[in-house]
Each structure stands twice: as structure tokens, then as C-alpha cells.
Design an enzyme around this catalytic site. Structure first.
Site, PDB file in Angstrom:
ATOM      1  N   GLN A  31     -44.090 -25.356 -44.013  1.00  0.00           N
ATOM      2  CA  GLN A  31     -43.168 -24.372 -43.423  1.00  0.00           C
ATOM      3  C   GLN A  31     -43.042 -24.497 -41.897  1.00  0.00           C
ATOM      4  O   GLN A  31     -41.979 -24.241 -41.337  1.00  0.00           O
ATOM      5  CB  GLN A  31     -43.605 -22.957 -43.786  1.00  0.00           C
ATOM      6  CG  GLN A  31     -44.974 -22.573 -43.241  1.00  0.00           C
ATOM      7  CD  GLN A  31     -45.416 -21.166 -43.640  1.00  0.00           C
ATOM      8  OE1 GLN A  31     -44.706 -20.476 -44.362  1.00  0.00           O
ATOM      9  NE2 GLN A  31     -46.586 -20.748 -43.185  1.00  0.00           N
ATOM     10  N   TYR A 210     -70.845 -26.162 -32.446  1.00  0.00           N
ATOM     11  CA  TYR A 210     -71.023 -27.617 -32.519  1.00  0.00           C
ATOM     12  C   TYR A 210     -69.984 -28.289 -31.636  1.00  0.00           C
ATOM     13  O   TYR A 210     -68.932 -27.720 -31.340  1.00  0.00           O
ATOM     14  CB  TYR A 210     -70.943 -28.124 -33.971  1.00  0.00           C
ATOM     15  CG  TYR A 210     -69.767 -27.636 -34.774  1.00  0.00           C
ATOM     16  CD1 TYR A 210     -68.551 -28.308 -34.745  1.00  0.00           C
ATOM     17  CD2 TYR A 210     -69.865 -26.493 -35.579  1.00  0.00           C
ATOM     18  CE1 TYR A 210     -67.473 -27.867 -35.490  1.00  0.00           C
ATOM     19  CE2 TYR A 210     -68.782 -26.033 -36.320  1.00  0.00           C
ATOM     20  CZ  TYR A 210     -67.596 -26.723 -36.269  1.00  0.00           C
ATOM     21  OH  TYR A 210     -66.507 -26.283 -36.992  1.00  0.00           O
ATOM     22  N   ASP A 288     -57.440 -23.265 -50.484  1.00  0.00           N
ATOM     23  CA  ASP A 288     -57.497 -21.812 -50.294  1.00  0.00           C
ATOM     24  C   ASP A 288     -56.495 -21.071 -51.166  1.00  0.00           C
ATOM     25  O   ASP A 288     -56.659 -19.874 -51.418  1.00  0.00           O
ATOM     26  CB  ASP A 288     -57.227 -21.459 -48.824  1.00  0.00           C
ATOM     27  CG  ASP A 288     -58.465 -21.612 -47.949  1.00  0.00           C
ATOM     28  OD1 ASP A 288     -59.475 -22.162 -48.432  1.00  0.00           O
ATOM     29  OD2 ASP A 288     -58.427 -21.180 -46.772  1.00  0.00           O
TER      30      ASP A 288
END
Ligand SMILES: Cc1cc2nc3c(=O)[nH]c(=O)nc-3n(C[C@H](O)[C@H](O)[C@H](O)COP(=O)(O)OP(=O)(O)OC[C@H]3O[C@@H](n4cnc5c(N)ncnc54)[C@H](O)[C@@H]3O)c2cc1C
Length: 389
Positions: A31, A210, A288
Site C-alpha cells: 500500500q 543492540y 503478523d
């Protein structure tokens, strides 16, 4: 076989590369007007990196990624080591692939760059889909329509594909809020922080940091319970003073890192209940879109990469039976993704224990048989998602 992948995130892009590798005719529809991951880091463990290496991405990953030597978990106030385990050459030798840290944009771009020209269509927001016989027709907001033999929704936690196929259902606010910051190395030279995955566990909160971008930036994420922020945008700005106030009593290293934030962004962490099924007809989901998880196992993107590898192998093996391949895909992937959703939720509790008996028992377990030791992490890192038959 024509495959339409909806969503050009890490899951969708890596799936498209895996589909191309087994000879499918794949196009990705994103999108956004261009591939734009947010300014934050991502850890890619060997179970996922081995799949990307097989796509011929070793040189690009070595150039963009940072290779941590260890995972180091510490106590929030005195900095005592709770658990330290290797992540460097020992992990690569044992599991056959390295553990990497990336700036998200670097990882997304190296995946997008690996796609042949004309396969990625930005500015394509899916708004409707229809299944007709052996085809799926996708409709986009810009007026375009596309017909495919299979449509894969890799469109994230707010998946439009999931909503269109399984009906509307909102993600749940977990009660956890994350602040993030990217700290330039020169601001924290005095802290002497090694190239490792660092985390600090404390009451109702934990901090992970990190190095990314060739050790020029430290990615820092501070997760707290009981946040009152519920918006889910990585680009909502927070106040560095609020983060410092929340971590007031924490170790000076944590406070120095937060104090060095050039700016901070705030995000409410959401998840979703387990979906009864990931597929319907010739439409399926990955990443997800079907199994969002809390970040406490650092596995959301890794699992989306595994999904793509498994689906590619099954489509290659069963080209004449797409619904059968999707049923098998769900059967092999869902138990592992669900296990990681649950492990992530369990780590949220474990990481955020108040000081007391339970916390002491956790610390003892971490010190004596740490869950991140090479012996204990094999179930996660040794898994080869392409072995599905
Ligand atoms: C704080 C935090 C830290 C994390 N750390 C790690 C980590 O270290 N390691 C790890 O493996 N995971 C980590 N994760 C999880 C990881 O970020 C996600 O699991 C991963 O990004 C999901 O990828 P995806 O491709 O499934 O979805 P997304 O990244 O959400 O991508 C979805 C894409 O679909 C597009 N899209 C959405 N709707 C449409 C539509 N209608 N039409 C077309 N396109 C559409 C979106 O624009 C987007 O580009 C972390 C998560 C958080 C919150």
C-alpha cells in the site's frame, strides 16, 4: 501458478523471494508509496537467516547486518548478569547460519532489491477480494484489479485480507507500551558496550539494546507495563524525559542510553487471539496477519520468514492442489507459531517480575540452565522450515 502477495513487509518480501525460487509467478502489492520500514532494529536468528541465505543474500546480509557475539541479560538495578550465552561463531557453527542484527530499513531494502524488476507494486492498497472458481480477484484502492491462482495476505497485524476473509476483529492492547530510540555511537562511546544483544529485566519493565547499521547506531527498546498509550504507530513521538522518569531507579548504563536518545517514539503493543484457521479456499495468511506476537522472543519476523519458506516448498510439491497445500501449510506452521506466541507472552511475565521469591527463582534458573544456552535454544534455532514433506 500466479501468486499475489499482499503486503511488502519482511514477511511478504521474503515469501515472494522464496516463491520465485521454486518457480512461481509472484507479484507483491504494497500500500505504501515505497518500501519504508521504520527506524528501528530487528534481530534475525539462525532459523530465519538460514532461509534468507539460501536465497543468495549472504553478501548483502553480511554487509548490512551486525553479528552479535553474545546475548547478555542483566538485572535492572545493579547490572548483575542473569544469563549470558553465545550468539557468535558458536551459534553459526552449531546451527549452520549466523544470528544478525539489522536496521529494519536495511533488511527490507535488501529483500526488495533482490526482487526482479516489475514484481513489486507499491501504491497498491488492497480494498476487496473475491474468490471465483479456481481464481482470486484482488481489488485495489487505485482502481487496479489482479487475478491470481493464490492470494497470500502478508499485510500485518491489521490485515485487510484477514478481515475480508474471516470477518472484522480488532487486535487487543496487551497493556505493554514500548519506547524506542536510535542512539549514535559517538554519544555512548564511554559506556564501552560490546557487540551483543543486551537486555535488562526489572519490575514491570525491560530494556533491550543492540548495535545496528555497522555499529554506528544503538537500537534501544524500553517496554513497560501499564502504559496508558494505546496507539500503534511506530512514528508517534514520545518525550525522552518521560522515559527517563519511568526508568529513574535503573542502572546508570540504562539511564545513559535513554539520556542519549536524539528523540523517542512510542508504540502500544497489540496481539490477537489464535485464529482457528489461516486459509479459506485459495486465500491464506502469513506473518503478523495470522500470528502476531509480543516481541519477547524476537521471533515475529523470523516466523513470517519461516511461513514463506514452508509455503513455497508445499506449493512446489502440490501445484495441482492449492487447497491441499494450504491445509498442509497450516498443519506444519500453526503449532510452531502458536508455541512462539505463547512463549513470548510467558516471557513478558517472566521478564517483568517484581523483585521477590518468583524473581529469585527465575534468576536462579537463568544462571544454572539458561534458556538461551546453545543446548536449550536448539528447538528454535535448529528448525528448518523448508523441511515440510
Ligand atoms: C518492539 C518490537 C520488536 C521486535 N523485534 C523483533 C525481532 O527482533 N525479531 C523478529 O523476528 N521480530 C521482531 N518483532 C516482530 C516483527 O516486527 C513483526 O513480526 C514483523 O515485522 C511482521 O512482518 P509482516 O511482514 O508479517 O508484517 P508487517 O511488517 O506489518 O508488514 C505488513 C505490510 O503490509 C502492508 N499492508 C498493510 N495493509 C495493506 C493493504 N490493505 N494493501 C497492501 N499492503 C498492505 C503494510 O504497509 C506493510 O508494509 C518485533 C516487534 C516489535 C513490536
Amino acid at each position: 501458478m500466479k501468486v499475489a502477495v499482499i503486503g511488502g513487509g519482511i514477511g511478504g518480501l521474503s515469501a515472494a523471494l522464496q516463491f520465485l525460487k521454486v518457480g512461481l509467478d509472484v507479484h507483491v502489492y504494497e500500500q505504501a508509496p515505497h518500501i519504508a520500514e521504520i527506524g528501528a532494529g530487528i534481530q534475525i536468528s539462525p532459523n530465519a537467516s538460514r532461509l534468507l541465505l539460501r536465497l543468495g543474500l549472504r553478501a548483502a546480509m553480511d554487509a548490512a547486518g551486525t553479528r552479535p557475539r553474545a546475548v547478555h541479560q542483566r538485572r535492572w538495578d545493579d547490572g548483575r548478569t542473569l544469563q549470558r550465552a553465545p550468539l557468535g561463531p558458536e551459534v553459526e557453527a552449531t546451527f549452520g547460519a549466523p544470528y544478525y542484527h539489522f536496521h529494519r530499513a536495511d533488511l527490507a531494502n535488501l529483500l526488495a532489491d533482490a526482487l526482479p524488476q516489475g514484481r513489486l507494486h507499491v501504491g497498491h492498497k488492497l480494498v476487496g477480494l473475491e474468490q471465483k472458481g479456481e481464481h482470486v480477484i484482488a481489488r485495489f484502492e487505485n482502481g487496479a484489479t489482479v487475478e491470481a491462482d493464490l492470494l497470500v495476505g502478508a499485510d500485518g497485524i491489521h490485515s485487510r485480507v484477514r478481515g475480508l476473509v474471516f470477518g472484522p476483529e480488532k487486535p487487543r492492547f496487551t497493556g505493554c507500551v514500548a519506547w524506542r530510540g536510535l542512539v549514535p555511537a559517538e554519544r555512548i562511546t564511554h559506556l564501552g558496550l560490546e557487540i551483543a544483544s543486551h537486555s535488562w529485566l526489572g519490575p514491570d519493565a525491560h530494556v533491550v539494546h543492540y548495535w545496528v547499521s555497522g555499529v554506528r547506531m544503538m537500537n534501544v527498546v524500553c517496554v513497560v507495563e501499564h502504559g496508558d498509550w494505546t496507539d500503534e504507530s511506530w512514528t508517534d513521538k514520545g518525550e525522552v524525559a518521560d522515559v527517563l522518569a519511568r526508568f529513574e531507579a535503573w542502572h546508570p548504563t540504562v539511564r545513559s542510553l535513554i539520556g542519549a536518545f536524539p528523540e523517542t517514539f512510542i508504540w502500544a503493543l497489540h496481539d490477537r487471539a489464535e485464529l482457528p484457521s489461516w486459509s479459506a479456499g485459495r486465500v491464506t495468511l502469513l506473518g503478523d496477519a495470522c500470528h502476531p506476537m509480543l516481541p519477547m522472543m524476537a521471533q515475529g519476523a523470523a516466523q513470517s520468514i519461516e511461513d514463506g519458506a514452508a509455503l513455497a516448498m508445499l506449493l512446489k510439491a502440490m501445484p495441482e492442489d492449492i487447497p491441499g497445500a494450504l491445509a498442509r501449510y497450516e498443519a506444519v506452521r500453526k503449532p510452531r507459531a502458536t508455541k512462539l506466541q505463547q512463549a513470548s507472552a510467558a516471557n513478558r511475565k517472566r521478564f517483568h517480575l517484581p523483585d521477590g521469591a518468583e524473581q529469585r527463582a527465575r534468576d536462579e534458573a537463568m544462571a544454572t540452565s539458561g534458556d538461551r544456552s546453545i543446548a536449550n535454544i536448539g528447538w528454535l534455532y535448529a528448525h528448518d522450515a523448508a523441511e515440510v514433506l
